[in-house]
Write an enzyme that holds these catalytic residues in place. Sequence first.
Site, PDB file in Angstrom:
ATOM      1  N   ASP A  82       0.842  -1.195   0.000  1.00  0.00           N
ATOM      2  CA  ASP A  82       0.000   0.000   0.000  1.00  0.00           C
ATOM      3  C   ASP A  82       0.877   1.244   0.000  1.00  0.00           C
ATOM      4  OD1 ASP A  82      -2.245   1.596   0.111  1.00  0.00           O
ATOM      5  OD2 ASP A  82      -3.072   0.676   1.920  1.00  0.00           O
ATOM      6  N   ALA A  84       1.431   5.524   1.022  1.00  0.00           N
ATOM      7  CA  ALA A  84       1.315   6.318   2.248  1.00  0.00           C
ATOM      8  C   ALA A  84       1.480   7.789   1.877  1.00  0.00           C
ATOM      9  CB  ALA A  84       2.366   5.908   3.273  1.00  0.00           C
ATOM     10  N   LYS A  95      -1.760   7.873   6.509  1.00  0.00           N
ATOM     11  CA  LYS A  95      -2.441   7.399   5.315  1.00  0.00           C
ATOM     12  C   LYS A  95      -3.851   7.995   5.288  1.00  0.00           C
ATOM     13  CE  LYS A  95      -2.255   3.110   4.149  1.00  0.00           C
ATOM     14  NZ  LYS A  95      -2.151   3.588   2.755  1.00  0.00           N
ATOM     15  N   GLY A  98      -6.712   9.177   0.243  1.00  0.00           N
ATOM     16  CA  GLY A  98      -7.716   8.620  -0.679  1.00  0.00           C
ATOM     17  C   GLY A  98      -8.979   8.155   0.042  1.00  0.00           C
ATOM     18  N   GLU A 104      -7.731   0.032   4.945  1.00  0.00           N
ATOM     19  CA  GLU A 104      -6.278  -0.155   4.805  1.00  0.00           C
ATOM     20  C   GLU A 104      -5.660  -0.636   6.113  1.00  0.00           C
ATOM     21  OE1 GLU A 104      -5.164   3.033   1.305  1.00  0.00           O
ATOM     22  OE2 GLU A 104      -5.239   3.765   3.346  1.00  0.00           O
TER      23      GLU A 104
END
Length: 226
Positions: A82, A84, A95, A98, A104
């Site tokens: 993922d 960051a 994070k 989005g 997440e």
Amino acid sequence: MTSDVRDILDTLGRYALRYVRPQMTIGLGTGRAASAFINALGHSLLAVHGIPTSKGSEDLARSLGIEVASLSDLARIDIDFDGADEVDPHLNLIKGAGGALVREKIVAASSKRFFVLVTEDKLVKKLGARGIVPVEVVPFGAPLAARQISALGLKSKLRQHEGADFVSDNGNLILDCAVKGISNPARLDRDLRSIPGVVGTGIFVGFATAALVATKSGAIRMMKPR
Ligand code: A5P
């Protein structure tokens, strides 16, 4: 996103494939870096199961033929990739730009290993350098949460998207809290999470195994927690 950044992220996405083996269960993050990884994974034709952290990542994975599973099918994830917004030297993260922070964090917490994919501009000495910590709240509790966040000394703003309140995949709202350098990220995370109606924060303390950091020249280095 400029074509240079896209190329760097594509290289990073392909590089991350070296940690993937057939039949693994893979956490699929959200955002530009995670999407570059999902693209690379799809094109690799490796037979894996993906657990997406957002509807967007799920749609992308399915469109590429990646088999998508849920945490109720496969509770343990081998490795999660993922992006960051900020990464400190201990690999604590911010994070959630989005809006996928809650899923997440659930996927990162379900993973044996969690690799963060970032460009080097995301590295900070102290979390909070870029000024925002997202906090997801249930809509009913948003006014109380905003007041209690203000009592913690932080200003917050309800995130907007295309002229309306941004709504997460979980049906919740996001309060973006202004910060100026967080001296104790674990404490701030705990204080925010103790507010009734707060579902989760974008502060990730102690989750990341390593970060794969791409430089402007396209080189990639691995960073371990200090
Ligand atoms: C999604 O909610 C975020 O946590 C992203 O993973 C984060 O904002 C990084 O996104 P980019 O890779 O697009 O910068």
